[in-house]
Design an enzyme around this catalytic site. Structure first.
Site, PDB file in Angstrom:
ATOM      1  N   GLU A 146      -9.963  25.009  21.610  1.00  0.00           N
ATOM      2  CA  GLU A 146     -10.246  25.907  20.504  1.00  0.00           C
ATOM      3  C   GLU A 146      -9.300  27.111  20.501  1.00  0.00           C
ATOM      4  OE1 GLU A 146     -11.715  27.834  17.334  1.00  0.00           O
ATOM      5  OE2 GLU A 146     -12.602  25.937  17.949  1.00  0.00           O
ATOM      6  N   ASP A 185      -6.254  23.116  18.783  1.00  0.00           N
ATOM      7  CA  ASP A 185      -6.575  22.691  17.418  1.00  0.00           C
ATOM      8  C   ASP A 185      -5.835  23.540  16.386  1.00  0.00           C
ATOM      9  OD1 ASP A 185      -8.027  25.019  17.905  1.00  0.00           O
ATOM     10  OD2 ASP A 185      -9.925  24.250  17.115  1.00  0.00           O
ATOM     11  N   HIS A 186      -5.676  24.822  16.704  1.00  0.00           N
ATOM     12  CA  HIS A 186      -4.941  25.753  15.829  1.00  0.00           C
ATOM     13  C   HIS A 186      -4.737  27.039  16.606  1.00  0.00           C
ATOM     14  CE1 HIS A 186      -8.645  28.119  15.101  1.00  0.00           C
ATOM     15  NE2 HIS A 186      -9.252  26.941  15.044  1.00  0.00           N
ATOM     16  N   THR A 214     -10.421  24.284  12.996  1.00  0.00           N
ATOM     17  CA  THR A 214     -10.653  23.163  13.897  1.00  0.00           C
ATOM     18  C   THR A 214     -10.643  21.834  13.153  1.00  0.00           C
ATOM     19  OG1 THR A 214     -11.914  24.517  15.451  1.00  0.00           O
ATOM     20  CG2 THR A 214     -12.305  22.142  15.507  1.00  0.00           C
ATOM     21  N   HIS A 219     -13.799  31.243  21.563  1.00  0.00           N
ATOM     22  CA  HIS A 219     -14.280  31.538  20.215  1.00  0.00           C
ATOM     23  C   HIS A 219     -15.198  32.750  20.325  1.00  0.00           C
ATOM     24  CE1 HIS A 219     -16.185  31.085  16.307  1.00  0.00           C
ATOM     25  NE2 HIS A 219     -15.464  30.020  16.028  1.00  0.00           N
TER      26      HIS A 219
END
Length: 662
Positions: A291, A515-516, A331, A463
């Site tokens: 993440e 994911d990014h 995501t 996150h």
């Protein structure tokens, strides 16, 4: 006075309500400007336009709230002015409107902190997933303080309204029907204009993205996103003849020796032969999708905070891809790119769209090779439609599973992460260490059954609210993103230490990729630096190497399949990075509206008004410098994105269409 003619006494409260909203909106816009001033275009003309356009959008927004009450004031009988019923309706409507405004303004600050944007389709999605979002807000922000501030401001505004005798004027007004019709018409006309003729993107007057976002109104942006979160490519973007687009895309594949299987159709389905099949390997594959891990968090890319010692060490023992870019900013975009190996399509991710089951994914290739396929997620996989997508495409699900059922059409198995397996949990799911322990447990079972496995593991710890087990890393839990990154790295190190003790380790390849990025916002159309992510393949049996070829998220698994010497049927856009020639290097980057093709230092961006912009990327400053359009480059960009959209929209990604449905 002009005011008394336009707004008679009966409309005094409505005028005060509108003025309050416009004033608060101006204050919010000013605070956001000061907050992001270094990223904005600060010339007098541009800033002036930012506030003028912002005022017009604020006026349009408040008109949607004002019109219903204006109609009430128009039709409510004069003999009942100031009655109990009139007072109850008026006080309730006014208080509710103020609460909505105040809540949205506070929410805008938190959303801006995370995304540097006014509300968009992400905020709409968050409204759907209330469990995760409410808990995330509770864990990230001082809720009692925020609620208290909202109630205090509400009380203050009500006090001022009463002190200025606004309610009294409204209840005691003696306005004729003729006097009342004018303000109703004013708000009615404004509402109709904004409902039918004004779009949220009309606020985008500048080349600076921050100025465009500041010019918008948060509430209006929210409802605009709610109404329009999917975009038709052919309707909104530059396109060419479909056959020509497919020919151009397929020419890239055939030049590598791929054999097209449906030459007469609009298809990219082909056979990929990656070398000597006698060297074919079928190791277990564990893919860790991290993440929000931007490349610049790693010491390998120059970060000096020592956040990622384990990943930095792995980068020296792996095939380490140093010039790889995420396709999107969320995501689900990363999952789309990884599993479907496809450039981003406009609007929402395919992961969240309807009719996204039984597609050709990387899971289908693993199935061809006899693998068990599993999707691991530490939270409830109903979030962002993940379980429906992965389950609908043949993956068994391992998630927290607290009562949210799989879609009825999903035929795969689901395994819960049980309470006794959890040492720490926040709004988004269990700590990374816990999900990795579950991966090891399931890998032990598969190994005992002699079953090769492919595990897709989605982490959650990096996150907001950035919480994790206390004492695991130097930075205290809940402090900041750096602490979450440090814990993310710690968990990977512990996972690999445990895996090395397992009998299946020697025959397992580990693929690790983000994911990014942690933040993809920028002041330009697409901020290239904020799509740069780390990626590596560990324990492949090959010598470690740093690979600087420009590549995309969609290329990671085609590269792995090549390393394993697999011959397979493919509907994937991705290519083997290691065999790319310099002229073939490229990356796809985009958001839900902008679609970009990056090659070297050149970027073509397709916009949703059938526009395109061509830039030179100054890597040193991360600036995009406008240059004269290149027609060949434009056609190549259109071809990729048009074909990707065509395949999904017309069933070209479906297993049944490809003759593979079973």
């Amino acid at each position: 006075m002009v005011f008394s003619k336009l707004f008679p006494d009966r409309f005094r409260l409505l005028w005060y309500f509108v003025a309050t909203f416009l004033t608060l909106s101006f204050i919010v816009r000013l605070i956001l400007l000061i907050w992001s001033f270094s990223n904005t275009e600060s010339s007098f003309f541009v800033l002036g336009n930012t506030f003028v356009i912002g005022f017009l959008f604020d006026l349009g927004t408040v008109s949607f709230f004002a019109l219903p009450y204006a109609l009430y004031l128009l039709i409510f009988p004069q003999k009942w002015y100031g009655s109990f019923v009139d007072k109850v309706i008026t006080y309730f409507a006014y208080s509710l409107g103020l609460i909505i405004f105040l809540f949205s303004f506070f929410a805008e600050f938190t959303f801006w902190e995370e995304f540097q944007r006014r509300f968009n389709f992400i905020a709409v999605d968050y409204l759907i997933y209330t469990y995760e979002v409410v808990n995330n807000i509770h864990e990230s922000y001082p809720i009692p303080l925020l609620v208290g501030a909202i109630l205090l401001l509400l009380a203050g505004l009500l006090f001022l309204t009463i002190k200025k005798e606004v309610f009294k004027a409204t209840f005691n007004g003696n306005s004729t029907f003729k006097q009342k019709i004018l303000p109703v018409l004013i708000f009615g006309i404004i509402t109709v204009i904004f409902a039918l003729f004004v779009e949220n993107k009309d606020a985008e007057f500048s080349e600076n993205r921050y100025n465009n976002e500041l010019a918008k109104s948060g509430i209006y942006s929210f409802f605009a996103a709610f109404r329009n979160n999917e975009l038709s490519y052919t309707e909104f973007y530059n396109s060419i003849d479909a056959s020509e687009a497919f020919d151009q895309v397929n020419s890239k594949f055939t030049s590598e020796g791929d054999l097209l299987k449906n030459t007469s159709d609009h298809s990219i389905f082909r056979t990929v032969n990656t070398g000597d099949t006698l060297q074919k390997k079928t190791p277990n594959v564990i893919f860790i999708c991290i993440e929000s891990l931007s490349a610049d968090f790693l010491g390998s890319f120059g970060n000096e905070h020592k956040l990622t010692p384990n990943l930095d060490s792995l980068s020296n023992e792996s095939l380490f891809f140093t010039n790889l870019f995420a396709t999107g900013t969320r995501t689900v975009r990363g999952m789309e790119a990884i599993t479907l190996s496809i450039p981003p399509t406009p609007g929402r991710s395919i992961v969240k769209r309807e009719n996204n089951g039984s597609l050709f994914t990387i899971g289908e290739i693993f199935k061809q090779m006899g693998y068990q396929r599993n999707f691991f997620y530490g939270g409830d996989g109903y979030f962002d439609n993940m379980n429906t997508f992965f389950g609908g495409n043949g993956f068994d699900i391992v998630d927290r599973g607290r009562g949210f059922l799989l879609d009825a059409n999903v035929k795969t198995q689901r395994t819960n992460i049980e309470d006794e397996e959890v040492t720490f949990e926040n709004a988004w799911g269990v700590a990374d260490v816990d999900i990795y322990n579950k991966v090891i447990k399931e890998a032990d079972k598969a190994h005992a059954n002699g079953q090769p496995f492919f595990d897709f593991v989605m982490t959650t710890s990096n996150h907001r609210p950035y919480t994790y087990p206390e004492g695991t890393v130097e930075i205290p839990s809940g402090s900041n993103r750096h602490g979450a990154v440090q814990y993310t790295d710690f968990a990977i190190g512990e996972f690999l230490d445990k895996a090395r003790l397992k009998p299946w380790f020697e025959n397992t390849v580990f693929v690790i990729m983000a994911d990014h990025c942690a933040s993809s916002a920028g002041k330009q159309e697409l901020d290239i630096k904020n799509y740069h992510i780390p990626a590596l393949i560990y324990n492949s049996g090959l010598p470690s190497e740093k690979i600087s070829k420009m590549s995309s998220q969609i290329d990671m698994f085609p590269t792995l399949f090549s390393l394993l010497h697999w011959k397979y049927d493919s509907n994937l856009f991705g290519r083997d990075i290691l065999s790319m020639q310099p002229s073939e290097e490229r990356a796809f980057i985009g958001n839900y509206r902008k679609l970009g093709l990056l090659k070297g230092d050149q970027l073509m961006v397709l916009g949703d008004q059938k526009k395109s912009n061509f830039y030179r990327w100054d890597k040193a400053t991360n600036e995009l410098i406008t240059q004269e359009a290149d027609s060949n480059y434009l056609q190549e960009t259109i071809s990729y994105y048009q074909v990707a959209d065509y395949l999904f929209s017309n069933g070209g990604l479906k297993l049944k269409t490809l003759g593979l449905d079973n």
